[in-house]
Design an enzyme around this catalytic site. Structure first.
Site: not given
Ligand code: PLP
Length: 413
Positions: A54, A284, A331
């Site tokens: 993801k 800054y 930035m």
């Molecule tokens: C992001 C996520 C994971 C992975 O978690 P990690 O700690 O990065 O291994 C697993 N299950 C779900 C439901 C998640 O949202």
């Protein structure tokens, strides 16, 4: 009145010039990804590995990371959004693929049509079934229980009803309950008792499902920290994100101690190097002033590139030395104080030298954990927020014959 003759009509808009990966890049070592998958698979066995890709594989690039993870033995892929899953399918990736975070705007029909497994906490079920009916294709569903995290998932009270409904639909051929899963809240703190309570709750909801006739292909609970510290949470499948990228989920335990290799190196080149007098204010707010005549190095990365603005003091390695960022992070740029190099007197300049924000951590080099500490956050956020302005460059795309990593030209070891 006459007009000059047209000379060829409107010109096409110029192509956007590609950013140079030499100037700044997040170098992704796909051999490190493969190594981490093999390491995790060995720990998880006989449970299978779901590579969680993801958020563009936590900033590493979903498609190349997914391919590398599958080639190294991951059997499943996991993402949050259906749209992320569709991107992987569009790239030709056919592996079992689960998406678990939906809204009433999510395209369940597209997910069913693409053979994407759908996490279901309850409210999604009628929509998933409607999509399956319209497509005349059974949906693949993983029922999700809330065993204590308090986010997604059916509560214990709603679970029996959800299981019963899903089984009715399964009997009608509209879906198949492929999986049952839940997510842990405190597995990164192995001494806390709540993981035991969640594990017990998970066993209970599995028993309810079994009694209702559910025979899932995979039961899954563990994230990276649970995979590494709690074999009793592995069940049939572990969902691993952070560990895939070679990062440690534990406060006091390094990647190396876990047998993992950080896959992302964020580096650029020094874009200015000049002598300044004592008392020179920097960036800054002028929050930093040199206490003696010194030499400043300008690092052309800033918060638009994903460097947290709050992380003054984070390390940048130039020519083998880690220098803390001084003054405010802007930035596009930030500054390190190199000490007196006497550039103006013909001394050594670091203009154009490679500057590494974080990487493998080998030889005392800076790490994502160092930046997490400077920013008051975790390593997940540091790698995930590196922005699209930083080109990703992939090394070790194909496994070498020996399985050993080689380093491409242009990246200092
Ligand atoms: C992001 C996520 C994971 C992975 O978690 P990690 O700690 O990065 O291994 C697993 N299950 C779900 C439901 C998640 O949202």
């Amino acid at each position: 009145m006459t007009y000059p003759a047209a000379t060829g009509g409107p010109r096409p808009a110029p192509e956007a010039a590609p950013a140079s990966a030499e100037e700044r890049s997040a170098v992704i070592d796909l051999e490190a990804i493969r190594h981490n998958v093999r390491r995790i698979a060995a720990v998880a066995s006989p449970a299978q590995v779901m590579a969680v890709v993801k958020a563009d594989a936590y900033g590493h690039g979903a498609v190349p990371v997914a391919r590398a993870a599958l080639s190294a033995g991951a059997g499943w892929l996991g993402v949050a959004h259906i749209s992320e899953a569709l991107t992987l399918r569009a790239a030709g990736i056919e592996a079992p693929l689960l998406a678990w975070l939906h809204t009433p705007e999510s395209d369940f029909a597209a997910a069913v049509a693409a053979g994407i497994d759908i996490g279901c906490s309850g409210w999604e079920l009628p929509r998933i079934v409607a999509a399956a009916r319209a497509l005349e294709r059974p949906a693949r569903v993983h029922l999700k229980a809330d065993t204590g995290l308090g986010r997604n998932g059916a509560t214990r009270d709603a679970w029996d009803g959800l299981v019963g409904e899903a089984m009715d639909y399964q009997d009608q051929g509209l879906l198949r309950v492929v999986g049952i899963f839940s997510h842990l809240a405190v597995a990164d703190e192995p001494e806390r008792p709540e993981t035991d309570a969640q594990l017990e709750a998970f066993r209970e909801i599995l028993a309810v499902a079994r009694d209702a006739g559910v025979d899932p292909q995979v039961r899954h609970l563990a994230n990276t920290p649970a995979t590494l510290s709690r074999p009793d949470t592995h069940f049939d499948l572990v969902r691993v994100g952070l560990g895939l990228y070679g990062l440690s989920p534990f406060e006091g335990q390094s990647s190396e101690e876990l047998g993992l290799r950080p896959a992302m190196t964020v580096r650029t080149v020094v874009s200015h190097c000049k002598d300044v007098p004592a008392g020179q204010g920097v960036s800054y707010g002028l929050n930093y002033r040199t206490d003696a005549a010194s030499t400043l190095g300008l690092i052309p990365l800033g918060y638009a590139d994903g460097v947290p603005r709050i992380a003054t003091g984070g390390p940048v390695r130039v020519e083998g030395v880690n220098y803390p960022v001084v003054g405010r992070i802007a930035m596009d740029q930030m500054v390190i104080d190199l000490g007196p190099l006497h550039v103006s007197a013909g001394g050594h300049t670091v203009l154009g030298a490679e500057a590494v924000l974080f990487g493998s951590g080998a030889d005392g080099g800076p790490t994502a954990e160092d930046w997490a500490r400077a920013a008051g956050t975790n390593n997940y956020e540091i790698v995930t927020r590196i922005s699209p302005r930083v080109p990703r460059r992939y090394i070790n795309e194909e496994p070498t014959a020996s399985g050993a990593a080689h380093t491409s030209a242009g990246l200092r070891p």
